[in-house]
Design a protein around this motif. Structure first.
Motif: not given
Length: 385
Positions: A321-342
Motif C-alpha cells: 500500500v505504501s509502495d515502500t520496502r522498509e519492513i523486513p520479510e523472511f519467507i519460506g527458506k529465509d524463515c530462519q532464527a539467525n536471520l530474523i533475530a538481527p
C-alpha cells in the motif's frame, strides 16, 4: 429498495453490517435486506435464509466433505434471489460460494451483482478477474491499487477503504496501565504473533522460539508478550513452554470478548516491535503504529507452487500500500532464527524508517475520511443510477 447481501465469515459479516448501515443512511428510499449473514448483519435488519456458519467453510478437505450441502445452499440462494428480484445482489468475499451464486443468478436474470473484496489478482492467478467479469458488474475494493486490475477485465471497481481504519486503537492511558499490570515498566516489549491457525503455529513455533532466545541473549532486558487467538490458545501455551525465554501469553479463553479485545489493543500499543506471521495483522500493527518484522513458512510443495505463481516481490500489505520496502520479510527458506533475530533488534533500535510507511498506509486506506461502509454504500447506490 431491496438488497440481497451474502457474507459467509465473521470479517464479511462486519463488512456487510457496515454497508447496510451506510445504505440505510444514504438511500433516498427505505431499504430492506435479505440474504445470508451473521449476528452483525442480522442486528442491522437482515433476514438470513440460513445460518452463516453453514457456508463458513475453509480448506479443500472441509469443502469436499460439505460439498453436497454447499451445492444445495448455492442453488437455494440463487433461486431465492431470482424469485425475489432485488435491486442489487451484494456478495462479500468467500468466492467459492458467492461467485457461484452470482454465476447462477446472472444466467437467469439481469440483476446487478456487486462483489465486495477484490480477489488478489495482483498477487497471483490474474485470470480470476476475467472469469469474475462474466457475472459481476461492480467490485468494491479494499486497497487503492486494485481498481485498475478489475477495470482491465471489464468491471466497474470502486476503492472504498479498508475496515482497519475504523478499528479502535489503545489510548496512552490504556497502554501505560497494561505495562503496569504486566510488570513491564519501561522495558522494551516485543509483540509475538505466530498466527491464528493450528498449521501456522505448528510450522512457526520452533523458529519463533529460537528467534526470541537469540534476541534475549543480546537484550536480556526485553519482555515478550503473545496475544493468542482463542482457537489456538492451548497449542500456543504448549509451544511456549519449550521456548528459551519467558513469554506473557494473553489467553482469551474464559475472558469477556470486549475486555480481551481491549487488552490486545493495549499490547499492540505497548510493543516497541512485533515479530509477526504474514497476513492482514500487518495492517492492525500499522494502525497501532507498531513497527514489525514478518516471518512465515509453508510446506515445501506450497513454496514451489506459490513461488512460481507469485507476481509481487513482497507479501506485506503495508509495503504494497505504501509502495515502500522498509519492513523486513523472511519467507519460506529465509524463515530462519539467525536471520530474523538481527532484523528484530535492528528495527527495535531504529523504527523510524517504518513509521512513515505505516502512516502513509493508513492514509491511503482511508483514515481520516468517510467510513468504508458509507463509501461502499455510496458506490453501490451510484452503480444503480
Amino acid at each position: 429498495m431491496k438488497v440481497f447481501v451474502i457474507a459467509g465469515e465473521p470479517s464479511g459479516d462486519k463488512l456487510g453490517a457496515a454497508l447496510m448501515r451506510g445504505l440505510k443512511s444514504q438511500s433516498q428510499e427505505p431499504v430492506s435486506f435479505q440474504g445470508v449473514g451473521g449476528e452483525d448483519m442480522i442486528a442491522e435488519g437482515l433476514n438470513s435464509l440460513f445460518p452463516m456458519s453453514e457456508i463458513a467453510i475453509m480448506g479443500i478437505g472441509a469443502i469436499l466433505r460439505e460439498y453436497r450441502n454447499l451445492k444445495r445452499r448455492i442453488r437455494e440462494t440463487a433461486n431465492t434471489i431470482i424469485a425475489e428480484k432485488p435491486d442489487v445482489l451484494v456478495t462479500i468475499d468467500l468466492p467459492e460460494f458467492c461467485l457461484r451464486v452470482a454465476e447462477l443468478v446472472k444466467a437467469e436474470s439481469d440483476i446487478r451483482v456487486v462483489h465486495y473484496v477484490a480477489p488478489t489478482v495482483w498477487a497471483w492467478r490474474p485470470k480470476r478477474a476475467q472469469k469474475m467479469a462474466r457475472h459481476v458488474d461492480q467490485v468494491l475494493a479494499l486497497f487503492p491499487f486494485e481498481p485498475p486490475y478489475m477495470e482491465a477485465a471489464g468491471m466497474r471497481c470502486d476503492f472504498v477503504g479498508h475496515p482497519v481504519v475504523t478499528e479502535q486503537v489503545a489510548t496512552e492511558e490504556e497502554i501505560a496501565a497494561f505495562r503496569t499490570v504486566q510488570g513491564f515498566g519501561d522495558a522494551p516489549v516485543v509483540l509475538v504473533l505466530p498466527g491464528s491457525r493450528r498449521s501456522e503455529i505448528g510450522r512457526l513455533a520452533d523458529t519463533f522460539g529460537e528467534t526470541l532466545g537469540r534476541i534475549a541473549e543480546s537484550r536480556p532486558d526485553i519482555r515478550f508478550v503473545l496475544p493468542a487467538a482463542g482457537n489456538v490458545a492451548g497449542l500456543v501455551e504448549e509451544a511456549v513452554q519449550n521456548w528459551p525465554v519467558n513469554v506473557t501469553v494473553l489467553d482469551p479463553r474464559g475472558v469477556d470478548a470486549e475486555r480481551f479485545a481491549a487488552t490486545k489493543r493495549a499490547a499492540f500499543g505497548a510493543a516497541d516491535v512485533a515479530l509477526a506471521a504474514s497476513g492482514t495483522v500487518a495492517l492492525e500493527l500499522a494502525a497501532a503504529q507498531t513497527p514489525m518484522v514478518i516471518a512465515y513458512d509453508m510446506p515445501w510443495l506450497s513454496r514451489q507452487i506459490i513461488g512460481r505463481m507469485l507476481l509481487v516481490d513482497t507479501v506485506n500489505l503495508v509495503s504494497l500500500v505504501s509502495d515502500t520496502r522498509e519492513i523486513p520479510e523472511f519467507i519460506g527458506k529465509d524463515c530462519q532464527a539467525n536471520l530474523i533475530a538481527p532484523a528484530v533488534l535492528s528495527v527495535l533500535n531504529d523504527p523510524s524508517r517504518q513509521t512513515e510507511a505505516m502512516a502513509v498506509t493508513m492514509e491511503r486506506l482511508g483514515q481520516g475520511g468517510p467510513p468504508p461502509g458509507e463509501r461502499a454504500a455510496l458506490a453501490v447506490l451510484d452503480g444503480l443510477k
